[in-house]
Design an enzyme around this catalytic site. Sequence first.
Site, mmCIF file in Angstrom:
data_model
loop_
_atom_site.group_PDB
_atom_site.id
_atom_site.type_symbol
_atom_site.label_atom_id
_atom_site.label_comp_id
_atom_site.label_asym_id
_atom_site.label_seq_id
_atom_site.Cartn_x
_atom_site.Cartn_y
_atom_site.Cartn_z
ATOM 1 N N HIS A 1 -22.918 48.471 13.821
ATOM 2 C CA HIS A 1 -21.796 47.551 13.918
ATOM 3 C C HIS A 1 -20.487 48.171 14.802
ATOM 4 O O HIS A 1 -19.299 47.684 14.752
ATOM 5 C CB HIS A 1 -21.216 47.225 12.357
ATOM 6 N N LYS B 1 -9.106 42.304 5.303
ATOM 7 C CA LYS B 1 -10.012 41.366 5.654
ATOM 8 C C LYS B 1 -10.098 40.062 4.626
ATOM 9 O O LYS B 1 -10.161 38.860 5.118
ATOM 10 C CB LYS B 1 -11.339 41.991 5.649
ATOM 11 N N GLU C 1 -19.677 38.476 2.110
ATOM 12 C CA GLU C 1 -19.901 37.473 3.192
ATOM 13 C C GLU C 1 -21.610 37.300 3.165
ATOM 14 O O GLU C 1 -22.421 38.133 2.904
ATOM 15 C CB GLU C 1 -19.629 37.947 4.448
ATOM 16 N N ARG D 1 -3.807 44.414 17.862
ATOM 17 C CA ARG D 1 -3.419 45.300 18.941
ATOM 18 C C ARG D 1 -4.329 44.972 20.233
ATOM 19 O O ARG D 1 -4.993 44.260 20.104
ATOM 20 C CB ARG D 1 -4.050 46.825 18.350
#
Length: 667
Positions: free
Chosen positions: A235, A116, A200, A291
């Site tokens: 999540h 990430k 973040e 994917r």
Amino acid sequence: MFDKILIANRGEIACRVIRTARRMGIRTVAVYSEADARAMHVEMADEAVCIGPAPVGESYLRGDAILEVAKRTGAQAIHPGYGFLSENAGFAAACAEAGVVFIGPPIEAIRVMGSKAESKRVMSQADVPLVPGFHGEAQDLETLSAEAERIGYPVLVKASAGGGGKGMRVVRAAGEFADAVAGAKREAKAAFGDDSVLLEKYLGRPRHVEIQVFCDTHGNGVYLFERDCSIQRRHQKVIEEAPAPALPDDLRRRMGEAAVAAAKAVNYVGAGTVEFLYEDGGFYFIEMNTRLQVEHPVTEKITGQDLVEWQLRVAAGGVLPLMQDQLTRRGHAFEARLYAEDPQREFLPAIGKLVRLRPPAENEHVRVDTGVREGDEVTMFYDPMIAKLIVWDEDRDAALRRLRVALAAYEVVGVTTNVAFLGAIAGHPAFRAVEIDTGFIERHRADLLPPPAPVPDRGLAIAALSVLLRRNADTRKARRAASDPWSPWLSASGWRLNDDNHHDLRLMDGDTPRALTLHFRPDGYEIEVEGRPAIRAERVTLDGETLTATIDAVRTRATVVCQGLDLTILSDGAVWRLHLDDPTARAAEQEGGSGRLTAPMPGTVVRVLVEPGQTVEAGAPLMLLEAMKMEHTIKAPAAGTVSAVNFAAGDQVSEGVDLLVLDVAEG
Ligand code: ADP
């Protein structure tokens, strides 16, 4: 195009890929673990090869074994599905070395997007908007906490290698920061073998909007619109839809273009998803999945395209089937993920046999992607998803109605599922009104997960009628042939035949006994529940597991499944479970005869403490079972002789199966 491909996956996605391959005239090779020998994907494929024992580390994650099968069977390409090896750059490299096409992006794209932090560095260079944050290499607490101050609380600590919501922590104030970082690092290390984290800004009410992108090896890249996956629990996506409702068209276009730019920045090829958070008119890149996604069918439904076909064509070196200006969308689609899990017990995965599994009928509006059939087991080795239910209609309201109807028609008995929870979301006024963001489920928890209610009188009446009719049918059958003497339906003992032609019956609703009286009337029955005014039932028939009756003048159909003395009633989306309280069966259990000892819950046999032929005292431990991370001891209810041991250590058992048989000593 390939003549033969191997599918390095299982379950619904393996079946999904096989279906398209077959339509395109491509032969398929399935790989499977010992636990999956009779699985649906094995049956569907042209060839199938066992690659090892049930645990994924010994089968579905064994790239070497899978490549060996590809060589042996002459498969020219490998479709990895999602999960397992789908985002494993090492496996993609091994495929290249072995001269087998990996149906996915180039190795370097997998590697960059697998982190990430690194993907964010690349994205910021490509001018793709990011959530404000820190994705540098420094990992010392001092730098991290200074960065957290700069970003401003609340912040989100994320595992750089993360996925599936693991290694993520929300930090609301500076005082909690150090602990949260330590926790996220621990979890990340355990799950991904890499403990680096990024920070973040934690957005308050974002929507999760992701773009489906596709690129070929000829330099073409397109986006196939977006999906809204804001309905999440911890999540993790629960219900997805396409298009994202109430998203302005110019924003849709800007997000699409940003996503294609993101893909091009890493020389992407094949199917990919660029995920954004969308809040207050702004959108921010969070990650790219390299994917095919679980939720790709909603995109297929609105675009009329088969994304697996696109993948195969691109992997074979072909040009994208359609360019951006040729892509159109129509209508609205939803996908609901049907899981074997128990919403009332913190969504613990449930395992067991799918005693009854009847999806709604498929047609142009309803699609069911599944990898299991009635009679199959949901095991603890793999993801407990039973199916993806996909619906489509001309607009969101109509599609949502289809979703509610299809969920209500979905019949699963044998394992607990989230179907009622999905139905509650689909029926929630705030969901209908597009008041959605990633906090939806938490915010409406009380509405979506109501405490279990007592079975309504109508449900009890249906249960009583089915017991009566089944008993009558069994008695008739028993008169014709030698019968199973253990059938509870054969014994009239749960019933007292009284002078004025009525039966008394007791059903257990959880721990609560419910008393019913069923009166025989010339035109049907009257059922009294706990002294309340009687329910009238006429024209009652039982055909297999389907009970049809006119109950208080309303024609009703219900499904009633019996497993021993347990009844499961499915009626228009409601699921009621009852236990027939049969005093004689209980007495037999306690007093003697032959006793079957059943598993109280699904689990694994840890140890068998007795052998057939062994005599035991009352209360002697016979078997140890592990379930839900706890051990349970199966004890002898009375003194006797063990006449059968049906399982060995390591075996998985589903709830209600006979573990051992005990011949109870006389006297
Ligand atoms: P994973 O790869 O573990 O699934 P993602 O980065 O894709 O993690 O994020 C998963 C979900 O977590 C998002 O869909 C969103 O609900 C939530 N989330 C992620 N980043 C943020 C953020 N900065 N602010 C608020 N919620 C976030």
